[in-house]
Design a protein around this motif. Structure first.
Motif, mmCIF file in Angstrom:
data_model
loop_
_atom_site.group_PDB
_atom_site.id
_atom_site.type_symbol
_atom_site.label_atom_id
_atom_site.label_comp_id
_atom_site.label_asym_id
_atom_site.label_seq_id
_atom_site.Cartn_x
_atom_site.Cartn_y
_atom_site.Cartn_z
ATOM 1 N N UNK A 136 -4.191 10.875 -4.873
ATOM 2 C CA UNK A 136 -4.899 9.634 -5.215
ATOM 3 C C UNK A 136 -4.048 8.780 -6.149
ATOM 4 N N UNK A 137 -3.358 9.408 -7.093
ATOM 5 C CA UNK A 137 -2.523 8.665 -8.032
ATOM 6 C C UNK A 137 -1.396 7.941 -7.304
ATOM 7 N N UNK A 138 -0.684 8.653 -6.425
ATOM 8 C CA UNK A 138 0.424 8.025 -5.710
ATOM 9 C C UNK A 138 -0.075 6.971 -4.723
ATOM 10 N N UNK A 139 -1.164 7.270 -4.028
ATOM 11 C CA UNK A 139 -1.718 6.295 -3.095
ATOM 12 C C UNK A 139 -2.116 5.014 -3.803
ATOM 13 N N UNK A 140 -2.734 5.154 -4.975
ATOM 14 C CA UNK A 140 -3.176 3.988 -5.726
ATOM 15 C C UNK A 140 -1.991 3.190 -6.252
ATOM 16 N N UNK A 141 -1.027 3.876 -6.817
ATOM 17 C CA UNK A 141 0.116 3.185 -7.417
ATOM 18 C C UNK A 141 0.920 2.437 -6.362
ATOM 19 N N UNK A 142 1.103 3.025 -5.186
ATOM 20 C CA UNK A 142 1.971 2.416 -4.182
ATOM 21 C C UNK A 142 1.240 1.514 -3.186
ATOM 22 N N UNK A 143 -0.047 1.763 -2.926
ATOM 23 C CA UNK A 143 -0.690 1.037 -1.836
ATOM 24 C C UNK A 143 -2.050 0.437 -2.172
ATOM 25 N N UNK A 144 -2.927 1.165 -2.806
ATOM 26 C CA UNK A 144 -4.332 0.760 -2.880
ATOM 27 C C UNK A 144 -4.746 0.213 -4.228
ATOM 28 N N UNK A 145 -3.860 0.213 -5.215
ATOM 29 C CA UNK A 145 -4.226 -0.225 -6.551
ATOM 30 C C UNK A 145 -4.034 -1.714 -6.769
ATOM 31 N N UNK A 146 -4.209 -2.110 -8.025
ATOM 32 C CA UNK A 146 -4.181 -3.524 -8.388
ATOM 33 C C UNK A 146 -2.781 -4.118 -8.248
ATOM 34 N N UNK A 147 -1.762 -3.314 -8.530
ATOM 35 C CA UNK A 147 -0.374 -3.774 -8.439
ATOM 36 C C UNK A 147 0.395 -2.852 -7.485
ATOM 37 N N UNK A 148 0.181 -2.980 -6.193
ATOM 38 C CA UNK A 148 0.803 -2.038 -5.252
ATOM 39 C C UNK A 148 2.327 -2.102 -5.291
ATOM 40 N N UNK A 149 2.917 -0.999 -5.704
ATOM 41 C CA UNK A 149 4.355 -0.960 -5.937
ATOM 42 C C UNK A 149 5.145 -1.296 -4.673
ATOM 43 N N UNK A 150 4.658 -0.859 -3.510
ATOM 44 C CA UNK A 150 5.410 -1.105 -2.276
ATOM 45 C C UNK A 150 5.756 -2.582 -2.138
ATOM 46 N N UNK A 151 4.755 -3.458 -2.273
ATOM 47 C CA UNK A 151 5.032 -4.888 -2.158
ATOM 48 C C UNK A 151 5.685 -5.456 -3.409
ATOM 49 N N UNK A 152 5.344 -4.910 -4.574
ATOM 50 C CA UNK A 152 5.837 -5.493 -5.821
ATOM 51 C C UNK A 152 7.314 -5.223 -6.044
ATOM 52 N N UNK A 153 7.895 -4.293 -5.331
ATOM 53 C CA UNK A 153 9.348 -4.144 -5.373
ATOM 54 C C UNK A 153 10.017 -5.469 -5.011
ATOM 55 N N UNK A 154 9.350 -6.258 -4.174
ATOM 56 C CA UNK A 154 9.881 -7.579 -3.803
ATOM 57 C C UNK A 154 10.184 -8.422 -5.027
ATOM 58 N N UNK A 155 9.282 -8.398 -6.008
ATOM 59 C CA UNK A 155 9.479 -9.217 -7.205
ATOM 60 C C UNK A 155 10.727 -8.792 -7.973
ATOM 61 N N UNK A 156 10.941 -7.498 -8.118
ATOM 62 C CA UNK A 156 12.116 -7.043 -8.847
ATOM 63 C C UNK A 156 13.400 -7.347 -8.081
#
Length: 411
Positions: free
Chosen positions: A189-209
């Motif tokens: 649940x922690x990894x799913x939330x951090x990368x896909x289902x949470x408020x700041x999904x890391x998968x897409x937010x890598x784009x910003x960095x």
């Protein structure tokens, strides 16, 4: 949220060294901090039953957080070689330093995640983003541009395909709260939330960095690049938003999405202008056509990144002007911008004391915001005048220094 942009360092009384930096970058970071504080404290939707967007929601929602992430990429570029990325053992040392900074940020984020507060704390996601960007730190400008473009185009599609699988799991791989230490007991649940289902999904937010790395590899001290950031940023942001509005309001997107279940109780029209967090964004390909804040779509990433680039360019121009006239008028923003980890953490901690509690008699949301904003400006300015790092910035810098240390060659 820490800044460690440029070298060489200069001595500061009583506090080791303080890195010299582009004041405009810190000022932009300070503006992002104040914008995020506004969305945390003041309402982004108006009163029922209309729930119309407020000025705060229309201006700052989604954009301030994205600006933070883009600036993280800029800072990483500046601390790993500026226009010429480091290579070899120097690059690996820089990566270790970044990883140690990420560890500090993650620990702070997990501690804040244990507080009862109505704020989506970004720090754990921010730390994971630092770790995810490590492989890209040695890339040159052209390669970074290609990676950034590809990530903006394809990560939202991958997220759209994967998200339903995580949400349909039993139990759903979504936290529904800020990550904290207890969540390590449910790593899926922690990894799913951090990368896909949470408020700041890391998968897409890598784009910003990645976009931030692109910006940071440019010659940021030249007026031509500063103006280019402003003009191109405005153009990209405007085009993306126009396409998103056309898709929703003219080509039938909002009509199609309105037929789907809505989970937050706000009108979809208002949410598309302010924040679609809370909606699962599944069941229709039209979700990929919106430019709504926090949608994590290609148009949202382009719009918010364009705004960030324009803001960075603007503050760099102002910084150049301040340097030319020898008046540091940006210090009211660059001061707090140089210690955002400390100020953001203090801000979240203060808000936790008012969660589910009435404000003191005579106080309003606006009053609460300005009290915190002016305090942040005052504290940041004092630290800047004294040339001292914020307390958490000092810890982060120390960890980075330890991580990047290379023993001297023997013999």
């Amino acid at each position: 949220m820490t800044s460690q942009e440029t070298a060489p360092p200069r001595k500061a009384p009583g506090n080791g060294t303080v890195s010299s930096r582009l004041a405009g970058i810190d000022a932009a970071r300070g503006a992002a901090l104040l914008g995020m504080m506004a969305t945390h404290v003041m309402p982004t939707f108006g009163p029922p039953p209309q729930w119309d967007p407020t000025i705060v929601g229309l201006v700052f929602s989604g954009r301030s957080a994205a600006l933070f992430a883009v600036l993280a990429g800029v800072g990483l570029a500046l601390s790993t070689g500026k226009q010429e990325p480091r290579s070899g053992s120097d690059l690996w040392a820089a990566r270790r330093g970044v990883a140690m900074r990420a560890l500090v940020i993650a620990v702070v984020g997990l501690m804040l995640g244990g507080l009862e507060v109505n704020v989506a704390v970004i720090l754990v996601h921010y730390a994971v983003l630092f770790l995810c960007i490590l492989p890209f730190l040695g890339l040159r400008l052209k390669a970074l541009c290609l990676w950034a473009l590809g990530w903006v185009l394809f990560s939202p599609l991958l997220a759209y395909l994967v998200r339903p699988l995580l949400l349909d799991a039993n139990p759903p791989l979504k936290l529904g709260h800020n990550p904290n230490w207890e969540d390590f007991g449910t790593p899926g649940a922690l990894l799913g939330d951090v990368f896909f289902t949470g408020y700041y999904p890391v998968l897409q937010w890598i784009s910003y960095l990645l976009i931030g790395l692109v910006i940071g590899r440019l010659a940021l001290t030249t007026a031509r690049i500063q103006l280019l950031l402003v003009t191109c940023g405005i153009a990209v942001a405007g085009l993306a938003k126009v396409l998103g509005v056309l898709a929703m309001e003219v080509w039938g997107g909002r009509t199609a999405l309105s037929a789907l279940p809505v989970t937050r109780g706000y009108p979809l029209e208002s949410m598309l202008q302010v924040n679609v967090t809370g909606l699962e964004q599944t069941g229709s390909w039209w979700w990929l056509a919106t430019a709504a804040p926090h949608a994590g779509t290609t148009l949202d990433l382009l719009h918010s990144s364009g705004v960030a680039a324009a803001v960075v360019g603007l503050f760099l121009l102002l910084g150049t002007t301040a340097e030319r006239i020898k008046v540091n008028f940006l210090i009211l923003l660059s001061g707090p911008g140089a210690m955002t980890l400390s100020l953001y953490s203090a801000h979240v901690w203060v808000l936790s004391g008012f969660t589910n509690q009435p404000l003191p008699q005579g106080w309003t949301d606006e009053g609460m915001y300005w009290a915190q904003a002016l305090t942040a400006i005052a504290v940041g300015t004092c630290f800047a005048v004294l040339r001292r790092r914020g307390p958490l910035e000092w810890v982060s810098h120390t960890a980075s220094t330890v991580g990047s240390h290379r023993p001297a060659a023997v013999g």
